[in-house]
Design a protein around this motif. Structure first.
Motif, mmCIF file in Angstrom:
data_model
loop_
_atom_site.group_PDB
_atom_site.id
_atom_site.type_symbol
_atom_site.label_atom_id
_atom_site.label_comp_id
_atom_site.label_asym_id
_atom_site.label_seq_id
_atom_site.Cartn_x
_atom_site.Cartn_y
_atom_site.Cartn_z
ATOM 1 N N MET A 117 -11.471 -3.754 5.053
ATOM 2 C CA MET A 117 -10.556 -2.742 4.537
ATOM 3 C C MET A 117 -9.418 -2.501 5.520
ATOM 4 O O MET A 117 -9.599 -2.603 6.732
ATOM 5 C CB MET A 117 -11.339 -1.434 4.341
ATOM 6 N N VAL A 118 -8.252 -2.172 4.985
ATOM 7 C CA VAL A 118 -7.116 -1.777 5.817
ATOM 8 C C VAL A 118 -6.929 -0.267 5.698
ATOM 9 O O VAL A 118 -6.874 0.272 4.583
ATOM 10 C CB VAL A 118 -5.829 -2.512 5.391
ATOM 11 N N ASN A 119 -6.847 0.401 6.812
ATOM 12 C CA ASN A 119 -6.623 1.844 6.853
ATOM 13 C C ASN A 119 -5.246 2.144 6.259
ATOM 14 O O ASN A 119 -4.221 1.655 6.737
ATOM 15 C CB ASN A 119 -6.699 2.317 8.307
ATOM 16 N N ALA A 120 -5.216 2.946 5.215
ATOM 17 C CA ALA A 120 -3.950 3.258 4.542
ATOM 18 C C ALA A 120 -2.983 4.018 5.447
ATOM 19 O O ALA A 120 -1.792 4.086 5.158
ATOM 20 C CB ALA A 120 -4.214 4.071 3.271
ATOM 21 N N ARG A 121 -3.494 4.590 6.519
ATOM 22 C CA ARG A 121 -2.634 5.381 7.409
ATOM 23 C C ARG A 121 -2.318 4.660 8.715
ATOM 24 O O ARG A 121 -1.857 5.283 9.672
ATOM 25 C CB ARG A 121 -3.283 6.733 7.660
ATOM 26 N N THR A 122 -2.595 3.359 8.746
ATOM 27 C CA THR A 122 -2.217 2.593 9.927
ATOM 28 C C THR A 122 -0.709 2.624 10.137
ATOM 29 O O THR A 122 0.071 2.671 9.175
ATOM 30 C CB THR A 122 -2.679 1.121 9.807
ATOM 31 N N LYS A 123 -0.276 2.606 11.384
ATOM 32 C CA LYS A 123 1.154 2.542 11.708
ATOM 33 C C LYS A 123 1.635 1.092 11.746
ATOM 34 O O LYS A 123 2.821 0.836 11.945
ATOM 35 C CB LYS A 123 1.420 3.209 13.062
ATOM 36 N N ARG A 124 0.693 0.148 11.582
ATOM 37 C CA ARG A 124 1.020 -1.280 11.670
ATOM 38 C C ARG A 124 0.572 -1.996 10.397
ATOM 39 O O ARG A 124 -0.207 -2.940 10.440
ATOM 40 C CB ARG A 124 0.323 -1.897 12.887
ATOM 41 N N THR A 125 1.060 -1.541 9.254
ATOM 42 C CA THR A 125 0.600 -2.098 7.983
ATOM 43 C C THR A 125 0.779 -3.612 7.882
ATOM 44 O O THR A 125 -0.174 -4.317 7.516
ATOM 45 C CB THR A 125 1.305 -1.396 6.802
ATOM 46 N N PRO A 126 1.939 -4.191 8.183
ATOM 47 C CA PRO A 126 2.066 -5.650 8.065
ATOM 48 C C PRO A 126 1.062 -6.405 8.931
ATOM 49 O O PRO A 126 0.453 -7.375 8.469
ATOM 50 C CB PRO A 126 3.507 -5.906 8.518
ATOM 51 N N ALA A 127 0.875 -5.964 10.173
ATOM 52 C CA ALA A 127 -0.059 -6.641 11.069
ATOM 53 C C ALA A 127 -1.498 -6.442 10.625
ATOM 54 O O ALA A 127 -2.322 -7.369 10.681
ATOM 55 C CB ALA A 127 0.128 -6.139 12.502
ATOM 56 N N ALA A 128 -1.842 -5.243 10.166
ATOM 57 C CA ALA A 128 -3.206 -4.961 9.733
ATOM 58 C C ALA A 128 -3.565 -5.775 8.498
ATOM 59 O O ALA A 128 -4.662 -6.359 8.412
ATOM 60 C CB ALA A 128 -3.375 -3.469 9.455
ATOM 61 N N VAL A 129 -2.657 -5.833 7.522
ATOM 62 C CA VAL A 129 -2.910 -6.623 6.319
ATOM 63 C C VAL A 129 -2.992 -8.101 6.672
ATOM 64 O O VAL A 129 -3.876 -8.823 6.195
ATOM 65 C CB VAL A 129 -1.811 -6.378 5.269
ATOM 66 N N ALA A 130 -2.094 -8.562 7.526
ATOM 67 C CA ALA A 130 -2.101 -9.975 7.912
ATOM 68 C C ALA A 130 -3.402 -10.343 8.611
ATOM 69 O O ALA A 130 -3.983 -11.414 8.348
ATOM 70 C CB ALA A 130 -0.913 -10.278 8.827
ATOM 71 N N PHE A 131 -3.896 -9.468 9.471
ATOM 72 C CA PHE A 131 -5.141 -9.787 10.184
ATOM 73 C C PHE A 131 -6.349 -9.728 9.256
ATOM 74 O O PHE A 131 -7.230 -10.585 9.318
ATOM 75 C CB PHE A 131 -5.354 -8.846 11.373
ATOM 76 N N ALA A 132 -6.398 -8.718 8.375
ATOM 77 C CA ALA A 132 -7.512 -8.615 7.424
ATOM 78 C C ALA A 132 -7.566 -9.859 6.541
ATOM 79 O O ALA A 132 -8.647 -10.387 6.247
ATOM 80 C CB ALA A 132 -7.370 -7.360 6.581
ATOM 81 N N HIS A 133 -6.392 -10.325 6.112
ATOM 82 C CA HIS A 133 -6.342 -11.546 5.314
ATOM 83 C C HIS A 133 -6.754 -12.754 6.148
ATOM 84 O O HIS A 133 -7.483 -13.629 5.685
ATOM 85 C CB HIS A 133 -4.935 -11.755 4.754
ATOM 86 N N TYR A 134 -6.324 -12.808 7.391
ATOM 87 C CA TYR A 134 -6.617 -13.932 8.276
ATOM 88 C C TYR A 134 -8.128 -14.073 8.482
ATOM 89 O O TYR A 134 -8.680 -15.179 8.401
ATOM 90 C CB TYR A 134 -5.920 -13.710 9.614
#
Length: 430
Positions: A313-330
């Protein structure tokens, strides 16, 4: 998380997280649903009891990601299995939830309801086709639109059956039952032919069984359970017939996976779910059983077996949305999942991965026999357990099923009572 099916309830998460729903939309805390920006910055990644056995693997994945995306840095946190739900709830309530979190569907549900889980149908829909449809759907929440975690690894188990016992009952040992109707007919015949000495099953029906039978388990709004409908009553009535005929083991009411396995080992039960580890055990402790072992899919009347799915899961309140989504997908992409699956007995959720020779070709080993059988069934499998169905609810259902089998209540009364109890617990979650 532990590779075996976790038993942690999500009630602790719901108790602390759901009040946060009043905080508003998912980006109120400073986060963004826009994952299209530059992949950069520091992100935290939390796993569930994986460091002890897989430290080199995850350190390698992180190093590769940071190399592919210069300017990123991933801090890996691994939490013990004990108290994992409590830890997530405390972090959520305190505003310290990591950017990327290893979750199961029941744990992600209260986080999504509180606006803390990023909706990937909005932020990462371009990746959706990379995953099996049933796996992607595993982290949807009744009553909400969206998908709230990338599917990660899957698990399921085939059924073992004793070919010799089938043959002794006059049944074709190479044609095991595949639907519930076939199962009930074969089980009654086996009980009759053995004068009640051999049961076909050693476990009472669970919520997954109701799902595999085709029973609607919950309304679309996610506000009430529905497994007491006529089809649910039909299934429990059939199990009552098996119990009365000793086609369902008399000790099934108190059975554990261990006790059921022992019954199968001693050839008192004809069918039992299992794994490659069981085959090795049969080979050592029961060579006659091992020679007669058959492997088949889970029983289902829907054409879809049950899967267990783990997510990221990606935290909806992360300050680093692009990086968090990219890593979760990776972490969950096809290459990484295949690599992980070759280290431990799990299955990738990515489309096409189960067609790899590793999951399709036999090499004569017991481990491969089970892996190939399970992988074949997973391609169109479904996570039948409702994400809002807690451990307490499972207990309520089991208790009422036991009363019906013992004749203390009718199947309709038992399921009505179970639904009422589960709906009450559901209301408490909200």
């Amino acid at each position: 998380m532990p590779i075996s099916r976790r038993a942690t309830a999500a009630a602790a998460v719901a108790a602390l997280v759901l009040p946060l729903g009043a905080c508003g939309s998912s980006d109120d805390g400073g986060g963004s649903t826009d994952a299209s920006g530059k992949v950069e910055g520091d992100v935290t990644f939390q796993t569930w009891n994986l460091r002890a056995n897989f430290k080199p693997y995850f350190e390698g994945v992180i190093a590769e990601f940071e190399k592919q995306y210069p300017g990123t840095r991933v801090k890996w946190i691994d939490q013990p299995a004990e108290g994992y739900a409590d830890k997530i709830s405390a972090d959520a309530a305190g505003g310290t939830l990591p950017d990327v979190v290893n979750v199961s569907p029941d744990l992600v549900a209260p986080l999504a309801q509180a606006g803390l889980a990023l909706d990937l149908d909005k932020a990462a829909v371009k990746y959706r086709k990379e995953y099996l449809e049933g796996a992607w759907a595993g982290h949807r929440i009744p009553g909400m639109t969206g998908t709230y975690a990338f599917p990660w690894y899957l698990n399921t188990g085939p059924l073992f059956y004793n070919k010799s016992l089938f043959e002794e009952a006059g049944l074709d040992p190479d044609q095991p039952p595949r639907t519930y109707d076939e199962l009930f007919a074969d089980a009654l015949r086996m009980a009759k032919e053995s004068d009640g000495e051999v049961a076909t099953l050693a476990n009472v029906p669970t919520i997954e069984d109701f799902g595999r039978y085709g029973v609607p388990l919950m309304n679309k709004e996610g506000t009430a359970f529905t497994f007491n409908d006529p089809k649910g009553v039909e299934l429990l009535t059939k199990y009552k017939e098996l119990y009365d005929a000793k086609a369902l083991d008399p000790q099934a009411l108190t059975a554990t996976p261990e006790s059921s396995g022992k019954k199968f080992l001693t050839e008192a039960v004809a069918m039992n779910p299992g794994s490659a580890l069981d085959l090795g055990n049969f080979k050592k402790q029961a060579p006659n059983l091992y020679r007669d072992i058959g492997i088949t899919d889970q029983i289902t009347s829907t054409g879809h077996v049950n899967m267990y799915v783990m997510g990221v899961m990606v935290n909806a309140r992360t300050k680093r949305t692009p990086a968090a989504v990219a890593f979760a997908h990776y972490v969950t992409d096809a290459e990484r999942q295949m690599s992980f699956a070759k280290q431990v007995a799990i299955f990738p959720s990515t489309a096409g991965s189960l067609d790899d020779p590793y999951f399709t070709e036999q090499d004569g080993t017991d481990e491969t026999r089970v892996r190939v059988a399970a992988a074949k069934s997973l391609k169109n499998a479904v996570n039948y357990t409702p994400v809002l169905f807690s451990e307490q609810m499972k207990t309520e259902l089991r208790n009422e099923v036991a009363k019906a089998l013992q004749g203390k209540e009718s199947p309709q009364e038992a399921l009505d009572n179970a639904v009422r109890a589960c709906d009450r617990l559901l209301a408490q979650q909200g």
